[in-house]
Design a protein around this motif. Structure first.
Motif, PDB file in Angstrom:
ATOM      1  N   THR A  43       0.614  -1.142  -0.033  1.00 23.51           N
ATOM      2  CA  THR A  43      -0.118   0.166  -0.018  1.00 23.51           C
ATOM      3  C   THR A  43       0.727   1.142   0.022  1.00 23.51           C
ATOM      4  N   THR A  44       0.253   2.406  -0.558  1.00 26.78           N
ATOM      5  CA  THR A  44       1.118   3.224  -0.708  1.00 26.78           C
ATOM      6  C   THR A  44       1.177   4.213   0.769  1.00 26.78           C
ATOM      7  N   ALA A  45       0.140   3.980   1.608  1.00 27.41           N
ATOM      8  CA  ALA A  45      -0.054   4.462   2.699  1.00 27.41           C
ATOM      9  C   ALA A  45       1.232   3.756   3.639  1.00 27.41           C
ATOM     10  N   SER A  46       1.477   2.630   3.614  1.00 29.74           N
ATOM     11  CA  SER A  46       2.632   2.068   4.135  1.00 29.74           C
ATOM     12  C   SER A  46       3.958   2.622   3.846  1.00 29.74           C
ATOM     13  N   LEU A  47       3.968   2.874   2.470  1.00 29.60           N
ATOM     14  CA  LEU A  47       5.313   3.545   1.965  1.00 29.60           C
ATOM     15  C   LEU A  47       5.261   4.911   2.609  1.00 29.60           C
ATOM     16  N   LYS A  48       4.437   5.669   2.638  1.00 33.04           N
ATOM     17  CA  LYS A  48       4.195   7.031   3.017  1.00 33.04           C
ATOM     18  C   LYS A  48       4.753   6.880   4.435  1.00 33.04           C
ATOM     19  N   THR A  49       4.422   5.811   5.198  1.00 32.74           N
ATOM     20  CA  THR A  49       4.664   5.904   6.880  1.00 32.74           C
ATOM     21  C   THR A  49       6.064   5.450   6.872  1.00 32.74           C
ATOM     22  N   ALA A  50       6.687   4.668   6.129  1.00 33.54           N
ATOM     23  CA  ALA A  50       8.089   4.405   6.041  1.00 33.54           C
ATOM     24  C   ALA A  50       8.999   5.672   5.753  1.00 33.54           C
ATOM     25  N   ALA A  51       8.425   6.346   4.660  1.00 29.49           N
ATOM     26  CA  ALA A  51       9.312   7.532   4.259  1.00 29.49           C
ATOM     27  C   ALA A  51       9.273   8.569   5.496  1.00 29.49           C
ATOM     28  N   GLY A  80       3.386  -2.775 -14.946  1.00 32.02           N
ATOM     29  CA  GLY A  80       4.706  -2.869 -14.259  1.00 32.02           C
ATOM     30  C   GLY A  80       5.083  -1.772 -13.197  1.00 32.02           C
ATOM     31  N   GLY A  81       4.488  -0.612 -13.186  1.00 36.53           N
ATOM     32  CA  GLY A  81       5.042   0.298 -12.238  1.00 36.53           C
ATOM     33  C   GLY A  81       4.438  -0.125 -10.821  1.00 36.53           C
ATOM     34  N   LEU A  82       5.621   0.212 -10.006  1.00 44.82           N
ATOM     35  CA  LEU A  82       5.221  -0.105  -8.376  1.00 44.82           C
ATOM     36  C   LEU A  82       4.699   1.106  -7.884  1.00 44.82           C
ATOM     37  N   PRO A  83       4.251   0.657  -6.678  1.00 41.56           N
ATOM     38  CA  PRO A  83       3.776   2.101  -5.893  1.00 41.56           C
ATOM     39  C   PRO A  83       4.847   2.449  -5.068  1.00 41.56           C
ATOM     40  N   GLU A  84       4.773   3.781  -5.034  1.00 42.22           N
ATOM     41  CA  GLU A  84       5.818   4.688  -4.296  1.00 42.22           C
ATOM     42  C   GLU A  84       5.037   5.735  -3.795  1.00 42.22           C
ATOM     43  N   ALA A  85       6.039   6.384  -2.883  1.00 45.00           N
ATOM     44  CA  ALA A  85       5.667   7.419  -1.742  1.00 45.00           C
ATOM     45  C   ALA A  85       6.909   8.071  -1.655  1.00 45.00           C
ATOM     46  N   GLU A  86       6.838   9.448  -1.223  1.00 48.80           N
ATOM     47  CA  GLU A  86       7.987  10.231  -0.925  1.00 48.80           C
ATOM     48  C   GLU A  86       7.447  11.467   0.107  1.00 48.80           C
ATOM     49  N   ALA A  87       8.495  11.824   0.974  1.00 48.63           N
ATOM     50  CA  ALA A  87       8.537  12.734   1.754  1.00 48.63           C
ATOM     51  C   ALA A  87       9.358  13.827   1.842  1.00 48.63           C
ATOM     52  N   LEU A  88       8.916  15.171   1.878  1.00 46.81           N
ATOM     53  CA  LEU A  88       9.670  16.382   1.710  1.00 46.81           C
ATOM     54  C   LEU A  88       9.676  17.047   3.199  1.00 46.81           C
ATOM     55  N   PHE A  89      10.804  17.228   3.732  1.00 50.30           N
ATOM     56  CA  PHE A  89      10.702  17.572   5.030  1.00 50.30           C
ATOM     57  C   PHE A  89      12.010  18.534   5.386  1.00 50.30           C
ATOM     58  N   LYS A  90      11.726  19.078   6.508  1.00 49.26           N
ATOM     59  CA  LYS A  90      13.106  20.001   7.364  1.00 49.26           C
ATOM     60  C   LYS A  90      13.314  19.255   8.720  1.00 49.26           C
ATOM     61  N   CYS A  91      14.273  19.581   9.103  1.00 49.79           N
ATOM     62  CA  CYS A  91      14.633  19.261  10.577  1.00 49.79           C
ATOM     63  C   CYS A  91      14.747  20.322  11.316  1.00 49.79           C
ATOM     64  N   GLU A  92      13.897  20.614  12.281  1.00 53.19           N
ATOM     65  CA  GLU A  92      13.844  21.868  13.018  1.00 53.19           C
ATOM     66  C   GLU A  92      14.163  21.622  14.587  1.00 53.19           C
TER      67      GLU A  92
END
Length: 92
Positions: A43-51, A80-92
């Motif tokens: 699931t993309t939700a699990s990928l987003k959680t991992a990211a 053939g495209g696999l599910p993906e997720a990404e996170a854009l973040f800052k460390c504060e």
């Protein structure tokens, strides 16, 4: 060591998520991390959680907290495209 344990736990809980980029520094203190599933059943939700989990562990190792600016998900594609997720973040 603790950050590595947190990142490993996030990856195990993500259901066959594979980090495709690791944490990539961008400009202005932004960072990005992306995950790709190993099959259409991931699931993309699990990928987003991992990211997001990896972002948190990365910032925590620096003694900071992650602030997620944006998170994106892309479903598996029929040819053939696999599910993906990404996170854009800052460390504060």
């Amino acid at each position: 060591m603790r950050a590595l344990c947190l990142a490993t736990a996030s990856a195990l809980l993500s259901g066959c998520a594979v980090p495709t980029t690791g944490v990539v520094p961008l400009s202005d203190g932004l960072h990005k991390v992306a995950y790709q599933g190993s099959g259409f059943w991931v699931t993309t939700a699990s990928l987003k959680t991992a990211a997001v989990g990896e972002a948190g562990a990365y910032c925590k190792a620096a003694g900071k907290q992650a602030r997620v600016i944006d998170a994106k998900e892309a479903q598996a594609k029929p040819r053939g495209g696999l599910p993906e997720a990404e996170a854009l973040f800052k460390c504060e």
